[in-house]
Design an enzyme around this catalytic site. Sequence first.
Site, PDB file in Angstrom:
ATOM      1  N   ASP A  80     -43.062  93.820 -17.415  1.00 44.00           N
ATOM      2  CA  ASP A  80     -43.116  93.203 -18.694  1.00 44.00           C
ATOM      3  C   ASP A  80     -44.752  93.326 -19.498  1.00 44.00           C
ATOM      4  O   ASP A  80     -45.462  92.894 -18.891  1.00 44.00           O
ATOM      5  CB  ASP A  80     -43.100  91.112 -18.581  1.00 44.00           C
ATOM      6  CG  ASP A  80     -42.518  90.674 -19.512  1.00 44.00           C
ATOM      7  OD1 ASP A  80     -41.414  91.595 -20.540  1.00 44.00           O
ATOM      8  OD2 ASP A  80     -42.131  89.303 -18.983  1.00 44.00           O
ATOM      9  N   GLU A 123     -40.397  92.379 -25.689  1.00 49.33           N
ATOM     10  CA  GLU A 123     -39.268  91.579 -26.982  1.00 49.33           C
ATOM     11  C   GLU A 123     -39.271  92.121 -28.346  1.00 49.33           C
ATOM     12  O   GLU A 123     -40.492  92.525 -28.779  1.00 49.33           O
ATOM     13  CB  GLU A 123     -40.140  90.140 -26.350  1.00 49.33           C
ATOM     14  CG  GLU A 123     -40.459  89.322 -26.018  1.00 49.33           C
ATOM     15  CD  GLU A 123     -40.859  87.893 -25.477  1.00 49.33           C
ATOM     16  OE1 GLU A 123     -41.369  87.661 -26.045  1.00 49.33           O
ATOM     17  OE2 GLU A 123     -41.279  87.092 -24.524  1.00 49.33           O
ATOM     18  N   GLU A 138     -32.192  85.577 -24.676  1.00 43.66           N
ATOM     19  CA  GLU A 138     -32.976  83.908 -24.125  1.00 43.66           C
ATOM     20  C   GLU A 138     -32.454  83.315 -25.320  1.00 43.66           C
ATOM     21  O   GLU A 138     -32.396  83.023 -26.583  1.00 43.66           O
ATOM     22  CB  GLU A 138     -34.089  84.704 -24.060  1.00 43.66           C
ATOM     23  CG  GLU A 138     -34.912  83.469 -23.555  1.00 43.66           C
ATOM     24  CD  GLU A 138     -36.119  83.505 -23.396  1.00 43.66           C
ATOM     25  OE1 GLU A 138     -36.545  84.296 -22.558  1.00 43.66           O
ATOM     26  OE2 GLU A 138     -36.642  82.298 -22.909  1.00 43.66           O
ATOM     27  N   LYS A 185     -40.665  95.713 -19.653  1.00 44.77           N
ATOM     28  CA  LYS A 185     -39.975  95.535 -20.551  1.00 44.77           C
ATOM     29  C   LYS A 185     -40.393  94.590 -22.200  1.00 44.77           C
ATOM     30  O   LYS A 185     -41.668  94.535 -22.044  1.00 44.77           O
ATOM     31  CB  LYS A 185     -38.627  93.971 -19.916  1.00 44.77           C
ATOM     32  CG  LYS A 185     -38.723  92.747 -21.767  1.00 44.77           C
ATOM     33  CD  LYS A 185     -37.882  91.357 -20.158  1.00 44.77           C
ATOM     34  CE  LYS A 185     -39.095  90.225 -20.192  1.00 44.77           C
ATOM     35  NZ  LYS A 185     -40.107  90.178 -21.697  1.00 44.77           N
ATOM     36  N   ASP A 193     -44.393  88.248 -18.193  1.00 47.64           N
ATOM     37  CA  ASP A 193     -45.488  87.572 -18.247  1.00 47.64           C
ATOM     38  C   ASP A 193     -45.401  86.054 -18.490  1.00 47.64           C
ATOM     39  O   ASP A 193     -47.135  85.151 -18.140  1.00 47.64           O
ATOM     40  CB  ASP A 193     -46.038  88.101 -20.178  1.00 47.64           C
ATOM     41  CG  ASP A 193     -44.537  87.852 -20.900  1.00 47.64           C
ATOM     42  OD1 ASP A 193     -43.745  87.068 -20.382  1.00 47.64           O
ATOM     43  OD2 ASP A 193     -44.810  88.090 -22.388  1.00 47.64           O
ATOM     44  N   SER A 194     -44.287  85.006 -17.879  1.00 45.78           N
ATOM     45  CA  SER A 194     -44.028  84.173 -17.272  1.00 45.78           C
ATOM     46  C   SER A 194     -44.995  83.497 -16.467  1.00 45.78           C
ATOM     47  O   SER A 194     -45.826  82.914 -15.333  1.00 45.78           O
ATOM     48  CB  SER A 194     -42.715  84.376 -16.972  1.00 45.78           C
ATOM     49  OG  SER A 194     -42.121  84.638 -15.906  1.00 45.78           O
TER      50      SER A 194
HETATM   51  O1  KIV Z   1     -41.614  86.979 -18.781  1.00 50.11           O
HETATM   52  C1  KIV Z   1     -40.320  86.349 -18.138  1.00 50.11           C
HETATM   53  O2  KIV Z   1     -40.521  85.524 -16.893  1.00 50.11           O
HETATM   54  C2  KIV Z   1     -39.498  86.932 -18.908  1.00 50.11           C
HETATM   55  C3  KIV Z   1     -38.181  85.863 -18.180  1.00 50.11           C
HETATM   56  C4  KIV Z   1     -37.934  84.712 -18.375  1.00 50.11           C
HETATM   57  C5  KIV Z   1     -37.110  86.774 -19.344  1.00 50.11           C
HETATM   58  O3  KIV Z   1     -39.516  87.254 -19.973  1.00 50.11           O
END
Ligand code: KIV
Length: 263
Positions: A85, A117, A180, A115, A46-47
């Site tokens: 994510d 969090e 992280e 993924k 989600d970055s």
């Molecule tokens: O969204 C992302 O890129 C991440 C990584 C930085 C682990 O969660």
Amino acid sequence: MNSPVTVTKLQKMKTNGEKIVALTAYDHPFAKLVDEAGVHMILVGDSVGMVVQGKSSTLPVTMDEMIYHTKMVSRAVNHAIVVGDMPFMSYQTGKSEAITNAGRFIKEGDAAAIKLEGGAAVSETIRAITGAGIPVLAHIGLLPQSVHQMGGFKVQRDEERLLADAIEVETAGAFAVILEGIPDDISKKVSEKINIPTIGIGAGINCDGQILVLHDVLGLTDRHVPKFVKKYVDLGSAAKDGIRKYVEEVQESKFPAKEHFYG
Ligand code: KIV
């Protein structure tokens, strides 16, 4: 080319002491490069909100946007395991919605895993998603989706809580966990304590693998990058030089030249 990376293969890599290399990607051309370069795990993070969409946090990213990017990445990848994510509020609102959204990454995005969090607080959600047959990559320590609750992007030093979170996500069925923003000595203890692979970002050298944001590695972002980032190549400057040259040549009537003409 080696056989595709699976969650079983990642577990074997930890057992054998082989480092796992992970990187983010958000579109077809870069995912292809990342895959061909030998990365084991590609996270459609989600970055994307910060490094592609130009937003100041990951919070506004939607499920539909994540599916759009995951489809592009999956189409390009032959070897790495693709992980989608879960964006903010796609799994925090209840187990049923979490399973539905995780399922979209697999059915529509063609990812092999998702993924999310959180540690102990999301262990029931991890249990529900893995119970539906979807592999889960957990993420503990600094949690960008909880930036307001954490009071900013801060290194996490509560060893007892980090160890408890790691054990909880492993027990809930996660196949690996991202650590992280954690001091090196704590991530060493976590990596030794749990059996599933740990993938570090800003967590020192003692994790079972490492992950970074692709655009930081390639020098394609002008955002403030944290201390743990290493820029391996300055593609941003190379791209700007090329574009400047094009501007110059068009303005000076040097492009297109004869070889670019149709007769
Ligand atoms: O969204 C992302 O890129 C991440 C990584 C930085 C682990 O969660």
